[in-house]
Design an enzyme around this catalytic site. Structure first.
Site, PDB file in Angstrom:
ATOM      1  CG  ASP A  55      -1.930  -1.089   1.331  1.00 16.33           C
ATOM      2  OD1 ASP A  55      -2.278  -1.464   0.189  1.00 16.33           O
ATOM      3  OD2 ASP A  55      -2.388  -1.337   2.455  1.00 16.33           O
ATOM      4  CE1 TYR A 103       3.113  -6.634   4.662  1.00 17.28           C
ATOM      5  CE2 TYR A 103       2.841  -8.914   5.043  1.00 17.28           C
ATOM      6  CZ  TYR A 103       2.862  -7.762   4.069  1.00 17.28           C
ATOM      7  OH  TYR A 103       2.421  -8.115   2.970  1.00 17.28           O
ATOM      8  CG  ASP A 128      -5.058   2.661   5.804  1.00 13.07           C
ATOM      9  OD1 ASP A 128      -5.861   3.454   5.383  1.00 13.07           O
ATOM     10  OD2 ASP A 128      -4.335   2.418   4.730  1.00 13.07           O
ATOM     11  NE  ARG A 148      -5.149  -1.970   3.445  1.00 16.93           N
ATOM     12  CZ  ARG A 148      -5.928  -2.018   2.488  1.00 16.93           C
ATOM     13  NH1 ARG A 148      -6.957  -1.089   2.559  1.00 16.93           N
ATOM     14  NH2 ARG A 148      -5.875  -2.582   1.222  1.00 16.93           N
TER      15      ARG A 148
END
Length: 350
Positions: free
Chosen positions: A121, A149, A163, A256
């Site tokens: 993203d 992550y 987000d 997310r």
């Protein structure tokens, strides 16, 4: 005497106004011991040699660029999309190689193939895997590998994008949530689970991205839940309303969606505040991801050599032979290699 002075002044004018950059120690010494006319000729010859050397140097860089083949990683910062970062990388390499060059427009054309696999993203940072030359064929294998992550979630707020870049759609209390509460539910999100992708994503409907349709204000139905894999998940820090997760997952997984689902499981809501990909396949952020000041032909060549040992023998690429011609023009073409599975599962090459 007047004629001699005029000749000297003419020579001095030529040296000073036309070729000032050529006044090396050797040139000045040679001119001091050379008649004016011969000195001027020496300057012109030096200029010709310098120009020729520059062209040879650029041609050598172009040949080296065309010979690069394999997979490496770059460090994507927050802000640009993965596609924008790829274009920035491509432009830097072409500029370093002096491409395109007007003198070479009639020469044989060659295509620089470069692409990325596993989109991040725009609000995220971290490892972005890049293929160059024949290495673009290896990008598909990057999608099936694991990714890691570090995600910072914010409790108490839900957004339309899941987000911090989106609009707040809901707020709920979180003051009674404890560290033990979060740790106690993480097992529910480990292993083979079902996950509903975000509406703001690269998934497509009728050939258009859902995120594009959402931005137009069109009504978009959520995609059905699909199977994904979480290899490990742990809570690294909890300082309400923020919590930090370390997640290792497979392809097609959305951090997310995970953070949003955790918020719902805690009878509250949550969104992703910060997201960093620290690992994709064998590439890690600390060891392999090149920062932008290392996006040079030589640095990438060294990185390709270093990263070649990361792959099993069946995926290893043979080194490409340099092109025979030193004077070639690079062109770029945009190719979509597969239908995107999600924002973390896209291959783009150009």
């Amino acid at each position: 005497m007047a004629v001699s002075e005029a000749a000297v002044m003419s020579s001095s004018s030529l040296k000073t106004d036309t070729f000032p950059v050529l006044e090396t120690a050797g040139t000045v010494a040679a001119m001091a011991a050379t008649p004016p006319a011969r000195a001027a000729a020496a300057v012109v010859a030096a200029a010709a040699r310098t120009g020729s050397e520059a062209r040879v140097s650029k041609a050598a860089l172009a040949t080296k660029l065309l010979s690069l083949s394999g997979v490496f990683a770059v460090h994507k910062p927050k802000g640009p999309t993965s596609a924008e970062l790829l274009n920035r990388l491509k432009e830097k390499l072409l500029a370093e190689a002096g491409m395109p060059s007007p003198e070479w427009t009639k020469r044989k054309k060659q295509t620089l193939k470069i692409g990325h696999g596993g989109t991040l993203d725009s609000a995220a940072r971290g490892v972005l895997v890049v293929g160059i030359g024949s290495g673009t064929k290896m990008l598909t294998s990057m999608l099936s590998g694991s990714k890691r992550y570090i995600a910072i979630g914010e409790l108490g707020k839900a957004t339309d994008t899941l987000d911090s870049t989106g609009k707040v759609t809901e707020e709920k209390p979180y003051d009674k949530i404890t560290q033990e509460d979060i740790e106690g539910i993480l097992q529910k999100f480990t292993g083979n689970i079902m996950q509903v992708p975000p509406l703001y994503s690269a998934l497509k409907k009728d050939g258009q991205r859902l995120s594009t349709l959402m931005k137009r204000g069109e009504v978009v139905e959520a995609k059905p839940a699909r199977p994904v894999t979480v290899y490990s998940i742990s809570l690294q820090k909890f300082q309400p309303p923020f919590f930090t997760l370390d997640v290792e997952c497979g392809g097609g997984f959305y951090i997310r969606s995970l953070v949003s689902d955790i918020g719902k499981e805690l009878s509250s809501c949550a969104n992703v505040l910060e997201l960093t990909r620290t690992k994709q396949g064998p590439f890690t952020l600390e060891e392999h991801a090149l920062p932008e000041d290392k996006w040079t032909i030589d640095d990438i060549a060294q990185s390709l050599e270093h990263c070649s040992s990361l792959f099993p023998a069946e995926l290893a690429l043979k080194k490409s032979k340099p092109e025979k011609s030193n004077e070639q023009v690079l062109s770029c073409e945009y190719i979509t290699l597969n239908e995107p599975k999600g924002e973390d599962d896209v291959i783009k090459t150009c």
